[in-house]
Scaffold this motif. Structure first.
Motif, PDB file in Angstrom:
ATOM      1  N   ASN A  36      13.743  39.131 -28.363  1.00 21.77           N
ATOM      2  CA  ASN A  36      14.081  39.773 -29.642  1.00 21.77           C
ATOM      3  C   ASN A  36      13.170  40.946 -29.994  1.00 21.77           C
ATOM      4  OD1 ASN A  36      16.099  37.813 -30.012  1.00 21.77           O
ATOM      5  ND2 ASN A  36      14.603  36.417 -30.895  1.00 21.77           N
ATOM      6  N   ILE A  37      12.954  41.808 -29.034  1.00 26.39           N
ATOM      7  CA  ILE A  37      12.163  43.016 -29.304  1.00 26.39           C
ATOM      8  C   ILE A  37      13.096  44.088 -29.860  1.00 26.39           C
ATOM      9  CG2 ILE A  37      10.633  44.768 -28.327  1.00 26.39           C
ATOM     10  CD1 ILE A  37      10.271  42.898 -25.899  1.00 26.39           C
ATOM     11  N   PRO A  38      12.769  44.637 -31.039  1.00 24.14           N
ATOM     12  CA  PRO A  38      13.577  45.757 -31.526  1.00 24.14           C
ATOM     13  C   PRO A  38      13.217  47.005 -30.721  1.00 24.14           C
ATOM     14  CG  PRO A  38      11.918  45.101 -33.158  1.00 24.14           C
ATOM     15  CD  PRO A  38      11.669  44.297 -31.914  1.00 24.14           C
ATOM     16  N   ALA A  39      14.173  47.539 -30.007  1.00 26.79           N
ATOM     17  CA  ALA A  39      13.898  48.676 -29.133  1.00 26.79           C
ATOM     18  C   ALA A  39      15.007  49.704 -29.247  1.00 26.79           C
ATOM     19  CB  ALA A  39      13.774  48.201 -27.683  1.00 26.79           C
ATOM     20  N   GLY A  40      14.713  50.908 -28.747  1.00 27.81           N
ATOM     21  CA  GLY A  40      15.744  51.923 -28.608  1.00 27.81           C
ATOM     22  C   GLY A  40      16.155  51.948 -27.141  1.00 27.81           C
ATOM     23  N   VAL A  41      17.454  51.890 -26.885  1.00 31.91           N
ATOM     24  CA  VAL A  41      17.927  51.885 -25.506  1.00 31.91           C
ATOM     25  C   VAL A  41      18.861  53.071 -25.290  1.00 31.91           C
ATOM     26  CG1 VAL A  41      19.146  50.575 -23.719  1.00 31.91           C
ATOM     27  CG2 VAL A  41      17.772  49.370 -25.430  1.00 31.91           C
ATOM     28  N   CYS A  42      18.575  53.854 -24.253  1.00 24.43           N
ATOM     29  CA  CYS A  42      19.428  54.999 -23.944  1.00 24.43           C
ATOM     30  C   CYS A  42      20.792  54.503 -23.479  1.00 24.43           C
ATOM     31  CB  CYS A  42      18.781  55.861 -22.862  1.00 24.43           C
ATOM     32  SG  CYS A  42      19.873  57.184 -22.307  1.00 24.43           S
ATOM     33  N   LYS A  43      21.833  55.054 -24.096  1.00 27.78           N
ATOM     34  CA  LYS A  43      23.188  54.639 -23.781  1.00 27.78           C
ATOM     35  C   LYS A  43      23.585  55.042 -22.363  1.00 27.78           C
ATOM     36  CE  LYS A  43      27.034  54.484 -26.974  1.00 27.78           C
ATOM     37  NZ  LYS A  43      27.751  55.214 -28.027  1.00 27.78           N
ATOM     38  N   LYS A  44      22.961  56.128 -21.884  1.00 30.87           N
ATOM     39  CA  LYS A  44      23.366  56.682 -20.600  1.00 30.87           C
ATOM     40  C   LYS A  44      22.594  56.084 -19.429  1.00 30.87           C
ATOM     41  CE  LYS A  44      24.556  61.431 -19.772  1.00 30.87           C
ATOM     42  NZ  LYS A  44      24.185  62.796 -20.206  1.00 30.87           N
ATOM     43  N   CYS A  45      21.253  56.122 -19.504  1.00 32.19           N
ATOM     44  CA  CYS A  45      20.464  55.693 -18.340  1.00 32.19           C
ATOM     45  C   CYS A  45      19.753  54.373 -18.563  1.00 32.19           C
ATOM     46  CB  CYS A  45      19.464  56.782 -17.934  1.00 32.19           C
ATOM     47  SG  CYS A  45      18.070  56.952 -19.058  1.00 32.19           S
ATOM     48  N   GLY A  46      19.787  53.856 -19.789  1.00 34.63           N
ATOM     49  CA  GLY A  46      19.225  52.529 -20.040  1.00 34.63           C
ATOM     50  C   GLY A  46      17.721  52.509 -20.251  1.00 34.63           C
ATOM     51  N   THR A  47      17.079  53.661 -20.302  1.00 33.93           N
ATOM     52  CA  THR A  47      15.639  53.696 -20.571  1.00 33.93           C
ATOM     53  C   THR A  47      15.352  53.069 -21.927  1.00 33.93           C
ATOM     54  OG1 THR A  47      15.350  55.697 -19.262  1.00 33.93           O
ATOM     55  CG2 THR A  47      13.627  55.202 -20.864  1.00 33.93           C
ATOM     56  N   VAL A  54       5.847  48.200 -32.763  1.00 32.43           N
ATOM     57  CA  VAL A  54       6.423  47.061 -32.056  1.00 32.43           C
ATOM     58  C   VAL A  54       5.493  46.626 -30.925  1.00 32.43           C
ATOM     59  CG1 VAL A  54       8.286  46.414 -30.457  1.00 32.43           C
ATOM     60  CG2 VAL A  54       8.827  47.481 -32.657  1.00 32.43           C
ATOM     61  N   LEU A  55       4.931  47.588 -30.216  1.00 29.34           N
ATOM     62  CA  LEU A  55       4.016  47.255 -29.125  1.00 29.34           C
ATOM     63  C   LEU A  55       2.795  46.499 -29.655  1.00 29.34           C
ATOM     64  CD1 LEU A  55       4.165  50.532 -27.010  1.00 29.34           C
ATOM     65  CD2 LEU A  55       5.209  48.323 -26.485  1.00 29.34           C
ATOM     66  N   LYS A  56       2.319  46.924 -30.817  1.00 35.36           N
ATOM     67  CA  LYS A  56       1.176  46.259 -31.445  1.00 35.36           C
ATOM     68  C   LYS A  56       1.542  44.828 -31.820  1.00 35.36           C
ATOM     69  CE  LYS A  56      -1.534  49.245 -34.210  1.00 35.36           C
ATOM     70  NZ  LYS A  56      -1.594  49.763 -35.577  1.00 35.36           N
ATOM     71  N   THR A  57       2.726  44.654 -32.381  1.00 34.73           N
ATOM     72  CA  THR A  57       3.188  43.323 -32.766  1.00 34.73           C
ATOM     73  C   THR A  57       3.300  42.418 -31.550  1.00 34.73           C
ATOM     74  OG1 THR A  57       4.460  44.329 -34.546  1.00 34.73           O
ATOM     75  CG2 THR A  57       5.013  42.054 -33.964  1.00 34.73           C
ATOM     76  N   ILE A  58       3.798  42.960 -30.466  1.00 32.98           N
ATOM     77  CA  ILE A  58       3.930  42.172 -29.235  1.00 32.98           C
ATOM     78  C   ILE A  58       2.561  41.705 -28.773  1.00 32.98           C
ATOM     79  CG2 ILE A  58       4.462  42.303 -26.767  1.00 32.98           C
ATOM     80  CD1 ILE A  58       6.762  44.243 -27.520  1.00 32.98           C
ATOM     81  N   GLU A  59       1.603  42.632 -28.709  1.00 34.10           N
ATOM     82  CA  GLU A  59       0.259  42.279 -28.259  1.00 34.10           C
ATOM     83  C   GLU A  59      -0.375  41.234 -29.162  1.00 34.10           C
ATOM     84  OE1 GLU A  59      -2.169  45.762 -27.676  1.00 34.10           O
ATOM     85  OE2 GLU A  59      -0.631  46.563 -26.326  1.00 34.10           O
ATOM     86  N   GLY A  60      -0.190  41.410 -30.476  1.00 33.36           N
ATOM     87  CA  GLY A  60      -0.741  40.457 -31.432  1.00 33.36           C
ATOM     88  C   GLY A  60      -0.159  39.073 -31.245  1.00 33.36           C
ATOM     89  N   SER A  61       1.156  39.014 -31.028  1.00 29.89           N
ATOM     90  CA  SER A  61       1.821  37.727 -30.866  1.00 29.89           C
ATOM     91  C   SER A  61       1.306  37.007 -29.630  1.00 29.89           C
ATOM     92  CB  SER A  61       3.340  37.924 -30.717  1.00 29.89           C
ATOM     93  OG  SER A  61       3.859  38.481 -31.897  1.00 29.89           O
ATOM     94  N   ILE A  62       1.137  37.762 -28.554  1.00 30.73           N
ATOM     95  CA  ILE A  62       0.683  37.150 -27.310  1.00 30.73           C
ATOM     96  C   ILE A  62      -0.725  36.589 -27.482  1.00 30.73           C
ATOM     97  CG2 ILE A  62       0.001  37.651 -24.922  1.00 30.73           C
ATOM     98  CD1 ILE A  62       2.310  39.766 -24.972  1.00 30.73           C
ATOM     99  N   ARG A  63      -1.550  37.321 -28.209  1.00 31.39           N
ATOM    100  CA  ARG A  63      -2.934  36.882 -28.368  1.00 31.39           C
ATOM    101  C   ARG A  63      -3.059  35.714 -29.330  1.00 31.39           C
ATOM    102  NH1 ARG A  63      -5.500  41.311 -30.393  1.00 31.39           N
ATOM    103  NH2 ARG A  63      -4.343  42.785 -29.118  1.00 31.39           N
ATOM    104  N   ARG A  64      -2.262  35.725 -30.395  1.00 30.86           N
ATOM    105  CA  ARG A  64      -2.457  34.737 -31.458  1.00 30.86           C
ATOM    106  C   ARG A  64      -1.601  33.490 -31.333  1.00 30.86           C
ATOM    107  NH1 ARG A  64      -2.914  39.279 -34.756  1.00 30.86           N
ATOM    108  NH2 ARG A  64      -0.701  39.208 -35.138  1.00 30.86           N
ATOM    109  N   ARG A  65      -0.422  33.648 -30.757  1.00 31.65           N
ATOM    110  CA  ARG A  65       0.515  32.514 -30.774  1.00 31.65           C
ATOM    111  C   ARG A  65       0.646  31.869 -29.409  1.00 31.65           C
ATOM    112  NH1 ARG A  65       5.424  35.607 -33.130  1.00 31.65           N
ATOM    113  NH2 ARG A  65       6.525  33.892 -32.187  1.00 31.65           N
TER     114      ARG A  65
END
Ligand SMILES: [Zn+2]
Length: 78
Positions: A36-47, A54-65
């Motif tokens: 459930n990561i909120p991200a932007g996804v390119c419709k054409k190439c999928g990048t 969001v990256l900060k939240t991910i890192e925080g979650s991994i460290r704390r939870r």
């Protein structure tokens, strides 16, 4: 919502849409799956694009939870 609305893909100039995605990330020498990561996804190439926040939240979650569950992961080398 709509953070990526007016942004264009830096590789193909495609339209970027907001999406919730699951993505593996490498932490040290192991991989964890983030859901459930909120991200932007390119419709054409999928990048995928992530905001700094969001990256900060991910890192925080991994460290704390604790992980919700552990799953076995298939590994391939090329
Ligand atoms: Zn693209």
């Amino acid at each position: 919502m709509g953070f990526w609305e007016d942004e264009r893909c830096e590789y193909c100039q495609g339209v970027i849409i907001d999406k919730m995605i699951d993505s593996p990330r490498k932490i040290g020498n192991r991989y964890v799956l983030i859901k459930n990561i909120p991200a932007g996804v390119c419709k054409k190439c999928g990048t995928k694009y992530y905001t700094a926040n969001v990256l900060k939240t991910i890192e925080g979650s991994i460290r704390r939870r604790k992980a919700e569950k552990e799953i076995p992961m298939a590994v391939y080398s090329l």
